[in-house]
Enzyme design. Sequence first.
Site, PDB file in Angstrom:
ATOM      1  N   GLY A  85       0.826  -1.203   0.000  1.00 49.42           N
ATOM      2  CA  GLY A  85       0.000   0.000   0.000  1.00 49.42           C
ATOM      3  C   GLY A  85       0.856   1.247   0.000  1.00 49.42           C
ATOM      4  O   GLY A  85       0.334   2.365   0.058  1.00 49.42           O
ATOM      5  N   ALA A  94      -2.809  -1.494  -4.045  1.00 46.92           N
ATOM      6  CA  ALA A  94      -3.971  -0.595  -4.013  1.00 46.92           C
ATOM      7  C   ALA A  94      -3.495   0.739  -3.462  1.00 46.92           C
ATOM      8  O   ALA A  94      -2.784   0.780  -2.449  1.00 46.92           O
ATOM      9  CB  ALA A  94      -5.075  -1.162  -3.132  1.00 46.92           C
ATOM     10  N   SER A  95      -3.845   1.815  -4.149  1.00 48.17           N
ATOM     11  CA  SER A  95      -3.519   3.134  -3.598  1.00 48.17           C
ATOM     12  C   SER A  95      -4.325   3.351  -2.328  1.00 48.17           C
ATOM     13  O   SER A  95      -3.966   4.168  -1.483  1.00 48.17           O
ATOM     14  CB  SER A  95      -3.821   4.233  -4.617  1.00 48.17           C
ATOM     15  OG  SER A  95      -5.206   4.261  -4.911  1.00 48.17           O
ATOM     16  N   ASN A  96      -5.414   2.575  -2.182  1.00 50.52           N
ATOM     17  CA  ASN A  96      -6.224   2.654  -0.964  1.00 50.52           C
ATOM     18  C   ASN A  96      -6.946   1.328  -0.755  1.00 50.52           C
ATOM     19  O   ASN A  96      -7.684   0.888  -1.633  1.00 50.52           O
ATOM     20  CB  ASN A  96      -7.231   3.800  -1.078  1.00 50.52           C
ATOM     21  CG  ASN A  96      -7.778   4.177   0.279  1.00 50.52           C
ATOM     22  OD1 ASN A  96      -8.254   3.321   0.999  1.00 50.52           O
ATOM     23  ND2 ASN A  96      -7.682   5.447   0.636  1.00 50.52           N
ATOM     24  N   HIS A 151      -4.605  14.927   4.681  1.00 51.22           N
ATOM     25  CA  HIS A 151      -3.919  13.846   5.402  1.00 51.22           C
ATOM     26  C   HIS A 151      -3.110  14.411   6.558  1.00 51.22           C
ATOM     27  O   HIS A 151      -2.828  15.613   6.608  1.00 51.22           O
ATOM     28  CB  HIS A 151      -2.979  13.075   4.469  1.00 51.22           C
ATOM     29  CG  HIS A 151      -3.681  12.082   3.594  1.00 51.22           C
ATOM     30  ND1 HIS A 151      -4.193  12.408   2.370  1.00 51.22           N
ATOM     31  CD2 HIS A 151      -3.980  10.762   3.797  1.00 51.22           C
ATOM     32  CE1 HIS A 151      -4.767  11.337   1.841  1.00 51.22           C
ATOM     33  NE2 HIS A 151      -4.651  10.328   2.686  1.00 51.22           N
ATOM     34  N   HIS A 152      -2.652  13.496   7.415  1.00 49.61           N
ATOM     35  CA  HIS A 152      -1.806  13.840   8.563  1.00 49.61           C
ATOM     36  C   HIS A 152      -0.483  14.477   8.114  1.00 49.61           C
ATOM     37  O   HIS A 152      -0.034  14.289   6.979  1.00 49.61           O
ATOM     38  CB  HIS A 152      -1.526  12.589   9.399  1.00 49.61           C
ATOM     39  CG  HIS A 152      -0.956  11.455   8.592  1.00 49.61           C
ATOM     40  ND1 HIS A 152       0.384  11.315   8.357  1.00 49.61           N
ATOM     41  CD2 HIS A 152      -1.558  10.438   7.929  1.00 49.61           C
ATOM     42  CE1 HIS A 152       0.594  10.248   7.614  1.00 49.61           C
ATOM     43  NE2 HIS A 152      -0.573   9.698   7.333  1.00 49.61           N
ATOM     44  N   LYS A 191       2.707  12.633   6.369  1.00 48.78           N
ATOM     45  CA  LYS A 191       2.631  12.016   5.030  1.00 48.78           C
ATOM     46  C   LYS A 191       3.697  12.605   4.116  1.00 48.78           C
ATOM     47  O   LYS A 191       3.857  13.815   4.024  1.00 48.78           O
ATOM     48  CB  LYS A 191       1.233  12.221   4.429  1.00 48.78           C
ATOM     49  CG  LYS A 191       1.053  11.485   3.118  1.00 48.78           C
ATOM     50  CD  LYS A 191      -0.396  11.334   2.735  1.00 48.78           C
ATOM     51  CE  LYS A 191      -0.548  10.664   1.376  1.00 48.78           C
ATOM     52  NZ  LYS A 191       0.021   9.313   1.323  1.00 48.78           N
ATOM     53  N   GLY A 213      -1.781   8.931  -3.131  1.00 50.36           N
ATOM     54  CA  GLY A 213      -1.990   7.914  -4.169  1.00 50.36           C
ATOM     55  C   GLY A 213      -3.470   7.762  -4.488  1.00 50.36           C
ATOM     56  O   GLY A 213      -3.857   7.561  -5.648  1.00 50.36           O
TER      57      GLY A 213
HETATM   58  P1  NAD Z   1       4.908   5.142   8.947  1.00 46.59           P
HETATM   59  O1  NAD Z   1       5.860   6.267   8.721  1.00 46.59           O
HETATM   60  O2  NAD Z   1       4.143   5.076  10.230  1.00 46.59           O
HETATM   61  O3  NAD Z   1       5.694   3.747   8.802  1.00 46.59           O
HETATM   62  C1  NAD Z   1       6.648   3.480   7.788  1.00 46.59           C
HETATM   63  C2  NAD Z   1       7.639   2.475   8.353  1.00 46.59           C
HETATM   64  O4  NAD Z   1       8.506   2.037   7.305  1.00 46.59           O
HETATM   65  C3  NAD Z   1       8.539   3.068   9.462  1.00 46.59           C
HETATM   66  O5  NAD Z   1       8.438   2.289  10.644  1.00 46.59           O
HETATM   67  C4  NAD Z   1       9.935   2.990   8.847  1.00 46.59           C
HETATM   68  O6  NAD Z   1      10.960   2.737   9.797  1.00 46.59           O
HETATM   69  C5  NAD Z   1       9.770   1.808   7.902  1.00 46.59           C
HETATM   70  N1  NAD Z   1      10.825   1.690   6.899  1.00 46.59           N
HETATM   71  C6  NAD Z   1      11.622   2.659   6.377  1.00 46.59           C
HETATM   72  N2  NAD Z   1      12.498   2.104   5.490  1.00 46.59           N
HETATM   73  C7  NAD Z   1      12.256   0.768   5.479  1.00 46.59           C
HETATM   74  C8  NAD Z   1      12.827  -0.331   4.782  1.00 46.59           C
HETATM   75  N3  NAD Z   1      13.850  -0.173   3.912  1.00 46.59           N
HETATM   76  N4  NAD Z   1      12.332  -1.567   5.004  1.00 46.59           N
HETATM   77  C9  NAD Z   1      11.318  -1.770   5.889  1.00 46.59           C
HETATM   78  N5  NAD Z   1      10.734  -0.756   6.573  1.00 46.59           N
HETATM   79  C10 NAD Z   1      11.198   0.492   6.369  1.00 46.59           C
HETATM   80  O7  NAD Z   1       3.912   5.156   7.700  1.00 46.59           O
HETATM   81  P2  NAD Z   1       2.479   4.439   7.560  1.00 46.59           P
HETATM   82  O8  NAD Z   1       1.401   5.372   7.996  1.00 46.59           O
HETATM   83  O9  NAD Z   1       2.557   3.069   8.134  1.00 46.59           O
HETATM   84  O10 NAD Z   1       2.328   4.404   5.968  1.00 46.59           O
HETATM   85  C11 NAD Z   1       3.217   3.669   5.157  1.00 46.59           C
HETATM   86  C12 NAD Z   1       2.900   3.873   3.669  1.00 46.59           C
HETATM   87  O11 NAD Z   1       1.597   3.379   3.403  1.00 46.59           O
HETATM   88  C13 NAD Z   1       2.890   5.337   3.188  1.00 46.59           C
HETATM   89  O12 NAD Z   1       3.402   5.371   1.865  1.00 46.59           O
HETATM   90  C14 NAD Z   1       1.412   5.710   3.168  1.00 46.59           C
HETATM   91  O13 NAD Z   1       1.107   6.710   2.225  1.00 46.59           O
HETATM   92  C15 NAD Z   1       0.821   4.383   2.744  1.00 46.59           C
HETATM   93  N6  NAD Z   1      -0.585   4.157   3.120  1.00 46.59           N
HETATM   94  C16 NAD Z   1      -1.343   3.483   2.215  1.00 46.59           C
HETATM   95  C17 NAD Z   1      -2.632   3.145   2.525  1.00 46.59           C
HETATM   96  C18 NAD Z   1      -3.415   2.324   1.525  1.00 46.59           C
HETATM   97  O14 NAD Z   1      -4.574   1.974   1.804  1.00 46.59           O
HETATM   98  N7  NAD Z   1      -2.843   2.004   0.358  1.00 46.59           N
HETATM   99  C19 NAD Z   1      -3.181   3.498   3.751  1.00 46.59           C
HETATM  100  C20 NAD Z   1      -2.381   4.178   4.681  1.00 46.59           C
HETATM  101  C21 NAD Z   1      -1.071   4.493   4.348  1.00 46.59           C
END
Ligand code: NAD
Length: 239
Positions: free
Chosen positions: A76, A101-103, A136-137, A140, A146
């Site tokens: 995601g 999925a973008s979401n 968003h928060h 981000k 996305g």
């Molecule tokens: P977050 O910042 O809370 O967590 C990201 C994590 O990734 C951190 O703990 C970080 O240490 C870790 N990380 C960094 N480099 C890494 C690596 N090389 N290998 C493994 N882990 C690594 O962010 P989040 O809120 O959990 O969101 C993560 C992503 O998901 C963002 O891109 C956000 O936009 C996306 N997102 C997508 C959806 C969806 O439904 N598609 C929903 C929410 C968030």
Amino acid sequence: MKIALIGYGKMGKEIEKIAQSRGHEIVSRIDPVATGEDFGDGNFEKADVAIEFTIPKVAFSNYQKCFEYNKPVVSGTTGWLDKLPEIKKACEQEGQTFFYASNFSVGVNILFELNRHLAKIMNDLDDYDVEMTEVHHTQKLDAPSGTAITLAEDLLEKIDRKKEWKLDKGEKESDLVIKAEREGDVPGIHTVKYESEVDEITIHHSAKSRQGFALGAVLAAEFAAKNKGFLGMRDMLKF
Ligand code: NAD
């Protein structure tokens, strides 16, 4: 099912809770900051499927590592889509499985469906201009979201008078403006608004928490463990 989490941040932790409540086991939590676990430590290879929620600049290399182990990946992470053709190629030519999925929220995917339908109707109604907003928060990393890009691309496909999306400010009538706002801990708000001299029509989704995204990602992992190739929410939800 045995699940490897790649990224143990806000989403990784939420996914863990939902996965365990559905009877799955988390065998690996790869995150250089939060856990220090890595692909090579013997746990990742036990997984039936990997769920990846990290940051845009590392996502693609994580997918490549999953493919080296021939593990299906659900991701995601947003902001890496320039690499999409390479992922599709790995699915088509090397038999890999990738679900993006973008979401992952079912509600947002209903919004996607409504957006496509409404855009088809609005294509002939030139009195209406259209614009989008996403909120968003503040942590981000990418803008627009996305999800907003998915909404915009579907809109551009159907509304002939709009040619490309522009972040925050348009230059021409044919630009579709996406306003991106960052505030507090907002999990995600998306609005598509059509406006004429006489009225306004909006479609709108507001996530109350990250739970809906996490549940969708776990359902996608269950789907990816049983289906092969390049997969998405429309394959899974079938509406
Ligand atoms: P977050 O910042 O809370 O967590 C990201 C994590 O990734 C951190 O703990 C970080 O240490 C870790 N990380 C960094 N480099 C890494 C690596 N090389 N290998 C493994 N882990 C690594 O962010 P989040 O809120 O959990 O969101 C993560 C992503 O998901 C963002 O891109 C956000 O936009 C996306 N997102 C997508 C959806 C969806 O439904 N598609 C929903 C929410 C968030």
